[in-house]
Design a protein around this motif. Sequence first.
Motif, PDB file in Angstrom:
ATOM      1  N   SER A  20       0.844  -1.201   0.000  1.00  0.00           N
ATOM      2  CA  SER A  20       0.000   0.000   0.000  1.00  0.00           C
ATOM      3  C   SER A  20       0.876   1.245   0.000  1.00  0.00           C
ATOM      4  O   SER A  20       1.804   1.336   0.800  1.00  0.00           O
ATOM      5  N   PHE A  57      -5.730  -6.662  12.379  1.00  0.00           N
ATOM      6  CA  PHE A  57      -5.320  -5.343  11.895  1.00  0.00           C
ATOM      7  C   PHE A  57      -3.832  -5.314  11.544  1.00  0.00           C
ATOM      8  O   PHE A  57      -3.019  -6.018  12.156  1.00  0.00           O
ATOM      9  N   CYS A 117      -0.849   4.363  12.766  1.00  0.00           N
ATOM     10  CA  CYS A 117      -1.902   4.091  11.792  1.00  0.00           C
ATOM     11  C   CYS A 117      -2.344   2.633  11.895  1.00  0.00           C
ATOM     12  O   CYS A 117      -1.579   1.763  12.331  1.00  0.00           O
ATOM     13  N   TYR A 118      -3.575   2.362  11.473  1.00  0.00           N
ATOM     14  CA  TYR A 118      -4.066   0.991  11.471  1.00  0.00           C
ATOM     15  C   TYR A 118      -5.034   0.788  10.313  1.00  0.00           C
ATOM     16  O   TYR A 118      -5.624   1.732   9.782  1.00  0.00           O
ATOM     17  N   ALA A 119      -5.187  -0.485   9.915  1.00  0.00           N
ATOM     18  CA  ALA A 119      -6.113  -0.851   8.844  1.00  0.00           C
ATOM     19  C   ALA A 119      -6.506  -2.310   9.006  1.00  0.00           C
ATOM     20  O   ALA A 119      -5.696  -3.122   9.479  1.00  0.00           O
ATOM     21  N   GLY A 135      -8.120  -2.078   3.221  1.00  0.00           N
ATOM     22  CA  GLY A 135      -8.013  -0.776   3.869  1.00  0.00           C
ATOM     23  C   GLY A 135      -9.385  -0.201   4.160  1.00  0.00           C
ATOM     24  O   GLY A 135     -10.369  -0.932   4.208  1.00  0.00           O
ATOM     25  N   PRO A 136      -9.479   1.093   4.321  1.00  0.00           N
ATOM     26  CA  PRO A 136      -8.388   2.055   4.194  1.00  0.00           C
ATOM     27  C   PRO A 136      -7.609   2.199   5.498  1.00  0.00           C
ATOM     28  O   PRO A 136      -8.060   1.771   6.557  1.00  0.00           O
ATOM     29  N   TRP A 137      -6.430   2.814   5.390  1.00  0.00           N
ATOM     30  CA  TRP A 137      -5.636   3.104   6.574  1.00  0.00           C
ATOM     31  C   TRP A 137      -6.220   4.313   7.294  1.00  0.00           C
ATOM     32  O   TRP A 137      -6.721   5.237   6.678  1.00  0.00           O
ATOM     33  N   ARG A 138      -6.136   4.285   8.625  1.00  0.00           N
ATOM     34  CA  ARG A 138      -6.643   5.386   9.437  1.00  0.00           C
ATOM     35  C   ARG A 138      -5.565   5.792  10.443  1.00  0.00           C
ATOM     36  O   ARG A 138      -4.958   4.937  11.096  1.00  0.00           O
ATOM     37  N   SER A 152     -14.498  -7.912   7.567  1.00  0.00           N
ATOM     38  CA  SER A 152     -13.620  -6.837   7.121  1.00  0.00           C
ATOM     39  C   SER A 152     -13.137  -7.064   5.697  1.00  0.00           C
ATOM     40  O   SER A 152     -12.866  -6.119   4.963  1.00  0.00           O
ATOM     41  N   VAL A 157     -13.008  -0.444   8.027  1.00  0.00           N
ATOM     42  CA  VAL A 157     -12.453  -0.202   9.345  1.00  0.00           C
ATOM     43  C   VAL A 157     -13.529  -0.264  10.422  1.00  0.00           C
ATOM     44  O   VAL A 157     -13.374  -0.918  11.442  1.00  0.00           O
TER      45      VAL A 157
END
Length: 401
Positions: free
Chosen positions: A97, A112, A123-125, A130-133, A391, A397
Motif C-alpha cells: 500500500s 489489523f 496508523c491501522y487498517a 483498507g483504508p488506513w486510518r 472486514s 475499518v
Amino acid sequence: METELKAAAMTPWSRLSRDIVELILSYLPLRSVVVAGAVCKQWSAVIADPGFAVRAASSLPRRPWFFLYGQNNVVLRKNQAFGFDPDAGEWIALPPSPSVLHVDCFAGAGGFFFATTSATRFCYAPLLRGPWRETSPLFFSRCNPLVGVFSAAGGRRHFIVVGGARFIGGLVDIEDPLAVEIYDPASNSWELCPPLPPDFRTGNSSQWLSAALLGGRFFFVFGIYSCSVAAFDLSRRTWTGVQTLRPPGVLFCFLLACNDRLILAGLCNAPDGPPCFALWAVDHTTMDFAEIAVMPRDLLSCLFDTDDDDSKFASLKCVGLDGRVYVFNEDHHKAYPACVCEISEDSSAGVGEAASGLNLSCSWRKVPPLPSPVDRFHKVIAFCSPVPVNSVLGGGVDRAL
C-alpha cells in the motif's frame, strides 16, 4: 415445450435455494469466497449480503493466518507482504500500500495491520482491506513496540502499545519510561497506563520481546533472551510481578498464546547432539511448564543451507496463535523458509493431564514456499492473526472494530 426447455437449461446450482447456496459458500476458504463472488450474479448477491459475513464466521471456525512482511531499506518498491491461509494451504502475495511504504515500523495483531509513519504517528487498517486510518498522536514516540488488540466493555476493540525505545535526536534514550498506552478508536484517544517493569529496560522493543494475549484479559510480555515474564491485567490496568521462565538449556525462546494456555517455543541445547527447537506448555497461573514437542531434525535442517555453523540458529524466529506455531528463518537464503506445528487437544484426557499439557498432540510439517519472486529484505516482520470475514467482504475499518 417452452417449459421443458427452461427446465433442461437449469443447472444443478440454479435449482438450489438461496439458503443452501449461502451455506455451501460459507464453508469455503476465505480467498475462495472472494473468487466465488465473481462467478455469477447469484453468488455475488449472496456474498455481498451484509449478513453473509456474520453467518460465514459462525458456520466455520477459521484458523489464523501467518503474515510475513519484508522491508527493503534502500529500494522501497521492493517491500513485499505475504499472507498464508492455512485453510487453503497457500500463500497470497499482498499488494503493497502506498500509505505504508515510508514507515518506521510495522506490525499486526487481532485482525489489523499497524504502522508508525513518524515518531508519534500511529496508523491501522483491517487485514487485507483498507483504508488506513491515522490515530491521534501517541504520548511517547515509538520504535518497534509490541502491539495487541483486545475487546473492552461493550465489545469494542481497543489497541495496546507496549514498550519500544524512544528516539530523541536520533539516539535511543534508555532512561525514558517503558510506556504502555491503550487506544480507543471510538473516541480517538490514548490512555497512558503503568509502564513496563524496569526488568525489561535493557530490551524493551519487539526485537527483544514477544507478547501473548491470553483470554482477552492478560497481555503477557516475555524477554526472548532474558526469559523474564510479566503480565498486564487489561481490566485493572496493573502489572504482575516479574518472573523467570527458562526451561533447562534454552538459548532463546518466544511466548505464544494457544487457545486458553501459553506455549513457549525456542532453541535449546540438546545433551546428545546439535541444538533442537522445542515447545513447552505453560500454566499461566503457576508458570510451571512441560515439554510437549521437539521439531524433527530434518525439518529444522531444511530451514538452513548448511549444518556446519551453529551461529545460523540466531536467524530463527517464531510466531503463533490458537494451536499453530510457525518457525521461520529471517535470512534470505532459501527465500525465508518456514515450518508449522499444529497443536491439538485430547478431549478425553484427565484434569491433571490437561493442566500439565500432557493432553496435547503436535504435528510438524513444512509450509509451502513463498510465491516468486521474493526480494532480499533488510528486515522481516511476521505475525499470526485471525482474518475477520466481515472486514474482507466489505466491512472496512468501522465494521472490523
